[in-house]
Design a protein around this motif. Structure first.
Motif, PDB file in Angstrom:
ATOM      1  N   LYS A  96       0.697  -1.497   0.222  1.00 22.17           N
ATOM      2  CA  LYS A  96      -0.100  -0.147   0.054  1.00 22.17           C
ATOM      3  C   LYS A  96       1.150   1.450  -0.048  1.00 22.17           C
ATOM      4  O   LYS A  96       2.335   1.497   0.756  1.00 22.17           O
ATOM      5  N   ALA A  97       0.442   2.155  -0.996  1.00 21.84           N
ATOM      6  CA  ALA A  97       0.969   3.066  -0.548  1.00 21.84           C
ATOM      7  C   ALA A  97       0.137   4.504  -0.545  1.00 21.84           C
ATOM      8  O   ALA A  97      -0.522   4.766  -1.198  1.00 21.84           O
ATOM      9  N   ILE A  98       0.835   5.786   0.653  1.00 24.16           N
ATOM     10  CA  ILE A  98      -0.030   6.555   0.582  1.00 24.16           C
ATOM     11  C   ILE A  98       1.155   7.950   0.500  1.00 24.16           C
ATOM     12  O   ILE A  98       2.040   8.522   0.888  1.00 24.16           O
ATOM     13  N   PHE A  99       0.272   8.979  -0.716  1.00 25.74           N
ATOM     14  CA  PHE A  99       0.981  10.153  -0.775  1.00 25.74           C
ATOM     15  C   PHE A  99       0.793  11.245   0.261  1.00 25.74           C
ATOM     16  O   PHE A  99      -0.139  11.471   0.773  1.00 25.74           O
ATOM     17  N   VAL A 100       2.315  11.482   0.665  1.00 25.99           N
ATOM     18  CA  VAL A 100       1.789  12.915   2.301  1.00 25.99           C
ATOM     19  C   VAL A 100       2.520  13.878   0.814  1.00 25.99           C
ATOM     20  O   VAL A 100       3.227  14.211   0.379  1.00 25.99           O
ATOM     21  N   MET A 101       1.582  15.056   1.625  1.00 25.53           N
ATOM     22  CA  MET A 101       1.293  16.166   0.453  1.00 25.53           C
ATOM     23  C   MET A 101       1.773  16.939   1.929  1.00 25.53           C
ATOM     24  O   MET A 101       0.435  17.511   2.553  1.00 25.53           O
ATOM     25  N   ASP A 102       2.585  18.157   1.970  1.00 26.35           N
ATOM     26  CA  ASP A 102       2.453  19.369   3.023  1.00 26.35           C
ATOM     27  C   ASP A 102       1.816  20.918   3.213  1.00 26.35           C
ATOM     28  O   ASP A 102       2.137  21.683   3.432  1.00 26.35           O
ATOM     29  N   GLY A 103       1.344  21.103   1.648  1.00 31.39           N
ATOM     30  CA  GLY A 103       0.570  21.434   1.190  1.00 31.39           C
ATOM     31  C   GLY A 103       1.260  22.392  -0.017  1.00 31.39           C
ATOM     32  O   GLY A 103       1.796  21.773  -0.604  1.00 31.39           O
ATOM     33  N   ILE A 104       0.757  23.367  -0.750  1.00 29.35           N
ATOM     34  CA  ILE A 104       0.988  24.103  -1.754  1.00 29.35           C
ATOM     35  C   ILE A 104       0.308  25.815  -1.959  1.00 29.35           C
ATOM     36  O   ILE A 104      -0.763  25.735  -1.053  1.00 29.35           O
ATOM     37  N   SER A 105       0.856  26.063  -2.273  1.00 24.28           N
ATOM     38  CA  SER A 105       0.554  27.637  -2.304  1.00 24.28           C
ATOM     39  C   SER A 105      -0.861  27.835  -3.359  1.00 24.28           C
ATOM     40  O   SER A 105      -1.294  27.525  -3.976  1.00 24.28           O
ATOM     41  N   PRO A 106      -2.175  28.370  -2.662  1.00 28.41           N
ATOM     42  CA  PRO A 106      -3.282  28.703  -3.873  1.00 28.41           C
ATOM     43  C   PRO A 106      -2.849  28.997  -4.910  1.00 28.41           C
ATOM     44  O   PRO A 106      -3.967  28.411  -5.962  1.00 28.41           O
ATOM     45  N   LYS A 107      -2.373  29.888  -5.062  1.00 28.54           N
ATOM     46  CA  LYS A 107      -2.160  30.335  -6.722  1.00 28.54           C
ATOM     47  C   LYS A 107      -1.448  29.318  -7.077  1.00 28.54           C
ATOM     48  O   LYS A 107      -1.244  29.476  -8.635  1.00 28.54           O
ATOM     49  N   LYS A 108      -1.174  28.217  -7.079  1.00 33.15           N
ATOM     50  CA  LYS A 108      -1.293  27.088  -8.146  1.00 33.15           C
ATOM     51  C   LYS A 108      -1.816  26.273  -7.770  1.00 33.15           C
ATOM     52  O   LYS A 108      -1.345  24.228  -8.052  1.00 33.15           O
ATOM     53  N   LEU A 109      -3.312  26.226  -7.392  1.00 37.47           N
ATOM     54  CA  LEU A 109      -4.303  25.443  -7.606  1.00 37.47           C
ATOM     55  C   LEU A 109      -4.355  25.119  -8.645  1.00 37.47           C
ATOM     56  O   LEU A 109      -4.554  23.964  -8.412  1.00 37.47           O
ATOM     57  N   ALA A 110      -4.390  25.239 -10.236  1.00 40.16           N
ATOM     58  CA  ALA A 110      -4.543  25.260 -11.077  1.00 40.16           C
ATOM     59  C   ALA A 110      -3.288  24.792 -12.356  1.00 40.16           C
ATOM     60  O   ALA A 110      -2.510  25.695 -12.011  1.00 40.16           O
ATOM     61  N   GLU A 111      -3.008  23.433 -12.098  1.00 38.60           N
ATOM     62  CA  GLU A 111      -2.698  22.793 -12.810  1.00 38.60           C
ATOM     63  C   GLU A 111      -2.554  22.875 -14.466  1.00 38.60           C
ATOM     64  O   GLU A 111      -3.155  22.865 -14.798  1.00 38.60           O
ATOM     65  N   SER A 112      -1.158  23.106 -15.325  1.00 39.60           N
ATOM     66  CA  SER A 112      -1.408  23.456 -16.521  1.00 39.60           C
ATOM     67  C   SER A 112      -1.127  21.928 -17.346  1.00 39.60           C
ATOM     68  O   SER A 112      -0.360  20.865 -16.217  1.00 39.60           O
ATOM     69  N   SER A 113      -1.480  21.635 -18.597  1.00 42.41           N
ATOM     70  CA  SER A 113      -1.318  20.656 -18.586  1.00 42.41           C
ATOM     71  C   SER A 113       0.196  20.149 -19.830  1.00 42.41           C
ATOM     72  O   SER A 113       0.372  21.262 -21.292  1.00 42.41           O
ATOM     73  N   SER A 114       1.254  19.982 -19.189  1.00 37.50           N
ATOM     74  CA  SER A 114       2.211  19.881 -19.763  1.00 37.50           C
ATOM     75  C   SER A 114       2.801  18.349 -19.220  1.00 37.50           C
ATOM     76  O   SER A 114       2.185  17.233 -18.389  1.00 37.50           O
ATOM     77  N   ILE A 115       4.036  17.785 -19.780  1.00 35.01           N
ATOM     78  CA  ILE A 115       5.277  16.900 -19.298  1.00 35.01           C
ATOM     79  C   ILE A 115       5.156  16.924 -17.815  1.00 35.01           C
ATOM     80  O   ILE A 115       4.994  15.348 -17.677  1.00 35.01           O
TER      81      ILE A 115
END
Length: 359
Positions: A96-115
């Motif tokens: 089993k794998a669990i992804f750990v994420m400490d946060g992200i700037s709200p300004k970066k909520l939208a991801e772009s379509s990139s590699i």
């Protein structure tokens, strides 16, 4: 290794009685050379790496063995080849794998379509569960990767709230700076361009009450010279304390302040806000900081403002100054908020995640 991470994992072990092993792959960060003791509650290892690239290596020894010896894995990010090597063996051997994420700037909520996004997506969507920090991380995963909300659990990444409260309420060591009789604004953290400490100085200078304000800056970094120069140009009263390795001494400095300002233009979270609230301080935080969605209640314990907008920041400083001067205890409200964001909350949330994985 980081003091807050060690304490978080120790609480998880104590409450849940897990057999935990932590494998470090990153090298130390120059401006974050904390004094951290090895834990007595979980095992710690440093994986041997080969072919160094940046802060990590391209290949790591014994990944297959580590996977075979353990059952559930928390993978901290996707910025190292080690994470992808681990994930390959985890899936191969049906762990089993669990992804750990400490946060992200709200300004970066939208991801772009990139590699980069495609690689990230392939990694994140193969996880079995998600242990992430606050609303900002939750929104990010759901919006960009269609993650099942039922498998997202709040990490409650935090600091030792009770210890900070104890230190600040005790005797304070004021020998590091001149005695202060004014309203003290604290900035604590690395002095880097993206932290935009210069915005704080500009905001104070145009506030109309700069002669009633002292600024206390705790930290070091390559912007120190520029900040010193700007402070002199604006004729501000600023006290500088360098990086404080000892955590207790750091928290004593919080006791000298009346308010904390975090003006970053890009900050995944901002644990200094957790620290400030544990020290009973009002907080002013830019809307580019991940913690703003959870830890700042406008007009209650502080304010958020638009990142880089020094006029708005100046207005918020005046509002907090007036509130404190008029006896409004915004700091007490900060402590109420952070009292529900402790290591024990993190441990309970992790327990819920493990139970959900097994259901």
């Amino acid at each position: 290794m980081a003091p807050y991470r060690t304490k978080q994992f120790e609480e998880i072990v104590k409450i849940n009685h897990f057999d935990l092993s932590v494998y470090y792959i990153g090298r130390s960060v120059k401006t974050r050379d904390w004094k951290v003791e090895n834990s007595k509650l979980f095992k710690e290892y440093h994986l041997t790496g080969y072919f160094k690239l940046g802060n990590h290596y391209l290949l790591y020894k014994d990944v297959k063995r580590v996977v075979l010896e353990n059952d559930i894995f928390l993978l901290g990010g996707y910025n190292s080849t080690a994470m992808f090597i681990f994930l390959f063996y985890i899936k191969k051997y049906h762990k089993k794998a669990i992804f750990v994420m400490d946060g992200i700037s709200p300004k970066k909520l939208a991801e772009s379509s990139s590699i980069k996004f495609l690689v990230k997506s392939k990694f994140i969507r193969r996880m079995d569960g998600y242990f992430v920090n606050g609303q900002v991380s939750r929104k990010y995963l759901i919006k960009n990767f269609d993650v099942n909300p039922d498998m997202i659990f709040n990490q409650y990444l935090t600091v030792d709230v009770d210890r900070i409260n104890e230190i600040v309420k005790g005797s304070l060591n004021e020998s590091k700076i001149d005695k202060i009789n004014k309203f003290v604004i604290l900035y604590s953290g690395r002095l880097l361009p993206r932290k935009r400490v210069s915005d704080l100085l500009t905001a104070v200078s145009i506030s109309g009450i700069k002669n009633k304000i002292d600024i206390l800056i705790v930290g070091s970094g390559n912007e120190l010279t520029n900040i010193r120069r700007l402070g002199k140009e604006l004729q501000l009263n600023i006290s500088f304390i360098g990086f404080i390795e000892n955590q207790d001494e750091l928290f004593e400095a919080y006791g000298l302040a009346n308010c904390l300002v975090l003006p970053s233009e890009n900050d995944p979270w901002g644990l200094v806000v957790n620290e400030a609230e544990a020290a009973h301080l009002p907080v002013i935080v830019s809307d580019a900081c991940g913690c703003a969605l959870d830890l700042v209640k406008s007009g209650i314990n502080g304010y958020t403002y638009e990142s880089k907008n020094t006029n708005e920041l100046s207005e918020k400083i005046i509002q907090v100054y007036n509130a404190v001067e008029n006896g409004t205890n915004m700091g007490a409200e900060s402590f109420k908020i952070i009292s529900k964001w402790k290591f024990s909350d993190s441990a309970q949330s992790f327990k819920n995640l493990i139970e959900k994985l097994g259901s």
